[in-house]
Scaffold this motif. Structure first.
Motif, PDB file in Angstrom:
ATOM      1  N   ILE A  60      10.918   5.325   5.961  1.00 15.43           N
ATOM      2  CA  ILE A  60      10.476   6.622   6.483  1.00 15.43           C
ATOM      3  C   ILE A  60      11.476   7.724   6.110  1.00 15.43           C
ATOM      4  CG2 ILE A  60       9.942   7.898   8.593  1.00 15.43           C
ATOM      5  CD1 ILE A  60       8.667   5.437   9.702  1.00 15.43           C
ATOM      6  N   THR A  61      12.763   7.405   6.204  1.00 16.14           N
ATOM      7  CA  THR A  61      13.785   8.386   5.827  1.00 16.14           C
ATOM      8  C   THR A  61      13.623   8.767   4.360  1.00 16.14           C
ATOM      9  OG1 THR A  61      15.188   6.972   7.195  1.00 16.14           O
ATOM     10  CG2 THR A  61      16.244   8.870   6.148  1.00 16.14           C
ATOM     11  N   ARG A  62      13.365   7.764   3.538  1.00 14.11           N
ATOM     12  CA  ARG A  62      13.209   8.049   2.107  1.00 14.11           C
ATOM     13  C   ARG A  62      12.023   8.983   1.864  1.00 14.11           C
ATOM     14  NH1 ARG A  62      12.278   3.645  -2.747  1.00 14.11           N
ATOM     15  NH2 ARG A  62      11.448   5.171  -4.236  1.00 14.11           N
ATOM     16  N   LEU A  63      10.934   8.734   2.570  1.00 12.68           N
ATOM     17  CA  LEU A  63       9.756   9.602   2.437  1.00 12.68           C
ATOM     18  C   LEU A  63      10.087  11.017   2.879  1.00 12.68           C
ATOM     19  CD1 LEU A  63       6.848   7.350   3.784  1.00 12.68           C
ATOM     20  CD2 LEU A  63       7.049   8.304   1.481  1.00 12.68           C
ATOM     21  N   GLU A  64      10.783  11.114   3.979  1.00 11.05           N
ATOM     22  CA  GLU A  64      11.115  12.428   4.540  1.00 11.05           C
ATOM     23  C   GLU A  64      11.965  13.254   3.583  1.00 11.05           C
ATOM     24  OE1 GLU A  64      12.707  11.343   8.293  1.00 11.05           O
ATOM     25  OE2 GLU A  64      10.975  12.150   9.388  1.00 11.05           O
ATOM     26  N   GLY A  65      12.872  12.555   2.887  1.00 12.67           N
ATOM     27  CA  GLY A  65      13.778  13.254   1.988  1.00 12.67           C
ATOM     28  C   GLY A  65      13.125  13.683   0.684  1.00 12.67           C
TER      29      GLY A  65
ATOM     30  N   GLY B 243       0.833  -1.197   0.000  1.00 12.17           N
ATOM     31  CA  GLY B 243       0.000   0.000   0.000  1.00 12.17           C
ATOM     32  C   GLY B 243       0.863   1.240   0.000  1.00 12.17           C
ATOM     33  N   PRO B 244       0.337   2.334  -0.565  1.00 13.70           N
ATOM     34  CA  PRO B 244       1.097   3.581  -0.600  1.00 13.70           C
ATOM     35  C   PRO B 244       1.015   4.312   0.740  1.00 13.70           C
ATOM     36  CG  PRO B 244      -1.029   3.886  -1.667  1.00 13.70           C
ATOM     37  CD  PRO B 244      -0.979   2.454  -1.212  1.00 13.70           C
ATOM     38  N   LEU B 245       2.132   4.824   1.195  1.00 16.36           N
ATOM     39  CA  LEU B 245       2.126   5.637   2.419  1.00 16.36           C
ATOM     40  C   LEU B 245       1.940   7.094   2.001  1.00 16.36           C
ATOM     41  CD1 LEU B 245       5.165   3.870   4.108  1.00 16.36           C
ATOM     42  CD2 LEU B 245       2.823   3.880   5.012  1.00 16.36           C
ATOM     43  N   ALA B 246       1.076   7.817   2.711  1.00 14.71           N
ATOM     44  CA  ALA B 246       0.746   9.176   2.283  1.00 14.71           C
ATOM     45  C   ALA B 246       1.862  10.172   2.614  1.00 14.71           C
ATOM     46  CB  ALA B 246      -0.563   9.609   2.903  1.00 14.71           C
ATOM     47  N   SER B 247       2.596   9.928   3.702  1.00 13.84           N
ATOM     48  CA  SER B 247       3.673  10.841   4.103  1.00 13.84           C
ATOM     49  C   SER B 247       4.487  10.173   5.206  1.00 13.84           C
ATOM     50  CB  SER B 247       3.087  12.147   4.657  1.00 13.84           C
ATOM     51  OG  SER B 247       2.385  11.869   5.862  1.00 13.84           O
ATOM     52  N   ALA B 248       5.613  10.771   5.516  1.00 13.88           N
ATOM     53  CA  ALA B 248       6.447  10.217   6.587  1.00 13.88           C
ATOM     54  C   ALA B 248       5.699  10.273   7.914  1.00 13.88           C
ATOM     55  CB  ALA B 248       7.757  10.979   6.685  1.00 13.88           C
TER      56      ALA B 248
ATOM     57  N   GLU C 151      10.568  15.442  -2.052  1.00 10.88           N
ATOM     58  CA  GLU C 151       9.892  16.737  -2.176  1.00 10.88           C
ATOM     59  C   GLU C 151       8.384  16.541  -2.072  1.00 10.88           C
ATOM     60  OE1 GLU C 151      10.579  19.554  -5.638  1.00 10.88           O
ATOM     61  OE2 GLU C 151      12.559  19.282  -4.701  1.00 10.88           O
ATOM     62  N   ASP C 152       7.919  15.589  -2.876  1.00 18.22           N
ATOM     63  CA  ASP C 152       6.495  15.271  -2.847  1.00 18.22           C
ATOM     64  C   ASP C 152       6.336  13.899  -2.171  1.00 18.22           C
ATOM     65  OD1 ASP C 152       3.902  14.541  -3.269  1.00 18.22           O
ATOM     66  OD2 ASP C 152       3.871  15.068  -5.403  1.00 18.22           O
ATOM     67  N   GLN C 153       6.007  13.929  -0.893  1.00 18.29           N
ATOM     68  CA  GLN C 153       5.994  12.681  -0.117  1.00 18.29           C
ATOM     69  C   GLN C 153       4.933  11.701  -0.611  1.00 18.29           C
ATOM     70  OE1 GLN C 153       6.167  13.112   4.125  1.00 18.29           O
ATOM     71  NE2 GLN C 153       8.037  14.327   4.037  1.00 18.29           N
ATOM     72  N   LYS C 154       3.800  12.235  -1.017  1.00 18.61           N
ATOM     73  CA  LYS C 154       2.727  11.363  -1.473  1.00 18.61           C
ATOM     74  C   LYS C 154       3.156  10.593  -2.732  1.00 18.61           C
ATOM     75  CE  LYS C 154      -2.157  11.191  -2.359  1.00 18.61           C
ATOM     76  NZ  LYS C 154      -3.466  11.813  -2.407  1.00 18.61           N
TER      77      LYS C 154
END
Ligand code: SF4
Lengths: 339, 157
Positions: A263-268, A238-243, A270-273
């Protein structure tokens, strides 16, 4: 504690050849890589809400899962949603959890669902009431996922209720169960999968996978035990919406394991979604390459609109079209349950 | 008590051997039990069973004991009363989804089974709980069932 004779082993006789041949079962048996997706149940009594959500999923998946108050939150019931979907011609997987109903209610619901055209069932124990919106509710847990599987199998194959009373027209059901390779005790998990298969599980939908190495270890053991040949394993993604959402899920939703690098990858990003979606697509592609996996189960919590493009971008369907043209299942992916 | 319960699982190997001896004794005395009458024995046995198993395993007296098949970790201490293995919600530290301060009884069970040197039995399937049996002695139930089986066997012969 001397008890070995009290209950003994409860071994329902296996009937591997049983089949209700719904669409999901047909796709799996043909060896095509299957796609199922979860429908977020509406908090309303309007059937249109179900159809609106089903429409975006139906184009890209082989069956739609109707959840049963997942996370112990009240929504439209899985029987209701499944009946609506079946009536409209969609293939659905009705989820049944043991948290809210006892064996009497559950057996009745299964007959009712089968009468309304439901042919796939996912047997779950269910999350504890404490995580939901009504933690003051009475937890039932009269059966557990495994005794539920065995119960439905008995209804289907032996044509009788748990009491032994006869059922005049038994429910035709393709039986599924959940698995969570990502929760301890890790070496117990494949054993538990084997138990579920013995109890009657023909397909498995796993919990969210964000940790491929862990899945790899699990599958290695599963293959060693030959379990992938006895049931169809669909891995949950499933897709995570943001960190932030990922962190919240990790600490508040039981059984979901999200490793730090994700989570680190999401945080880094620009567009987390968009990044969350990309991670999901990559996961699907890698999962597809793993031996012994029959499909993916997409759970896009409140992001149903993303499912179609996730599936498209992952290339699964394109590969399936090619397979269909070639007229034969890809080697290594064709599996014939008991035949 | 929680810490005694965990001690018992840590010593599941030795404890289960002690229990096997106890079991053998119980079956040896079955004719005696039968003579006294099972129903007359229900109350005192229940009392002793509750005391002993309550202390060692936090036994809930479900009346259909599974301890020897669950690594001496009582499954009825699981908030979902799972009798066939751990739910998917076990926390990464091995604690319970519902009670974060408690170790998942199935994490314990798996360890206990390993200490008993038997990972086969725990893989068997348990039937649903018979809720009529709550509070009754499961020792006596087993002894009684043995006698009945034996009688049935004798009758056949
Ligand atoms: S985590 Fe373990 S003890 Fe807690 S509900 Fe799940 S199976 Fe039961």
């Amino acid at each position: 504690m001397p008890n070995d004779d009290l209950s003994g082993a409860w071994t329902p006789t296996p009937r591997d050849n049983h089949s209700s041949r719904g669409r999901l079962e047909r796709v799996l048996r043909s060896g095509r890589f299957a796609v199922t997706a979860e429908l977020n149940p509406p908090d309303s009594a309007n059937p249109q809400d179900v159809y609106d959500r089903a429409l975006v999923l139906a184009q890209v998946c082989d069956a739609i899962n109707a959840t049963d108050a997942s996370g112990a939150n009240v929504h439209m019931s899985s029987v209701g949603i499944s009946a609506l979907l079946a009536r409209a011609g969609y293939a659905c997987v009705m989820q049944v959890s043991c948290r809210d109903r006892n064996r009497i209610a559950i057996q009745g619901d299964i007959l009712g669902a089968a009468a309304m055209g439901v042919s796939n069932l996912l047997c779950l124990t269910g999350d504890g009431v404490q995580v939901g919106d009504q933690p003051d509710a009475k937890p039932v847990f009269d059966l557990d996922s495994i005794s539920l599987l065995a119960t439905v199998r008995r209804m289907r194959d032996d044509g009788e209720f748990l009491s032994g009373r006869k059922i005049t027209t038994p429910p035709e059901m393709f039986l599924g169960a959940a698995a969570n390779p990502f929760a301890p005790p890790y070496d117990f998990r494949p054993v538990r999968l084997a138990k579920k298969i013995t109890a009657g599980a023909q397909f498995i939908q796993t919990n969210y996978c964000f940790d491929l190495p862990r899945l790899g270890e699990y599958m290695a053991r599963v293959r060693e035990m030959g379990l992938h040949e006895k049931c169809f394993i669909l891995v949950g993604v499933g897709p995570l919406a943001s960190a932030r959402a990922a962190r919240w899920i990790r600490s508040n939703v039981p059984g979901i394991h999200i490793p730090d690098p994700v989570i680190t990858r999401l945080e880094g990003a620009e567009d987390q979604k968009a990044e969350g979606k990309r991670i999901c697509v990559e996961l699907i592609q890698q999962i597809r390459e793993m031996d012994g996996i029959a499909g993916v189960h997409i759970m896009a919590y409140r992001q149903e609109e993303l499912v179609a493009s996730i599936v498209e971008e992952s290339g699964i369907l394109a590969a399936r079209r090619l397979t269909a043209q070639a007229g034969a299942p890809r080697t290594g992916r064709g599996r014939h349950l008991g035949d | 008590m929680y810490f005694v319960r965990r001690w018992s699982v840590r010593h599941a190997g030795k404890l289960s051997r002690v229990y096997r001896v106890f079991e053998a004794l119980l079956f040896l005395s079955t004719p005696l039990l039968k003579l006294t009458g099972f129903s007359r024995l229900e109350r005192p046995t229940r009392f002793i069973e509750r005391g002993a198993k309550g202390l060692l395993f936090d036994c809930r007296m479900c009346g259909q004991c599974a301890l020897t098949r669950t690594g001496l970790s009582c499954p009825m201490n699981c908030p979902k009363e799972m009798r066939n293995g751990p739910c998917g919600g076990v926390r990464p530290d091995g604690n319970c989804e519902v009670k974060p301060g408690m170790r998942c009884v199935w994490v314990e069970a798996w360890r206990g089974a390993a200490r008993m040197g038997d990972l086969e039995t725990i893989a068997g399937i348990e039937p649903p709980v018979d809720h009529r049996l709550w509070g009754r002695s499961s020792w006596l139930a087993v002894a009684r069932e043995r006698t009945e089986k034996k009688q049935a066997g004798d009758a056949k012969r």
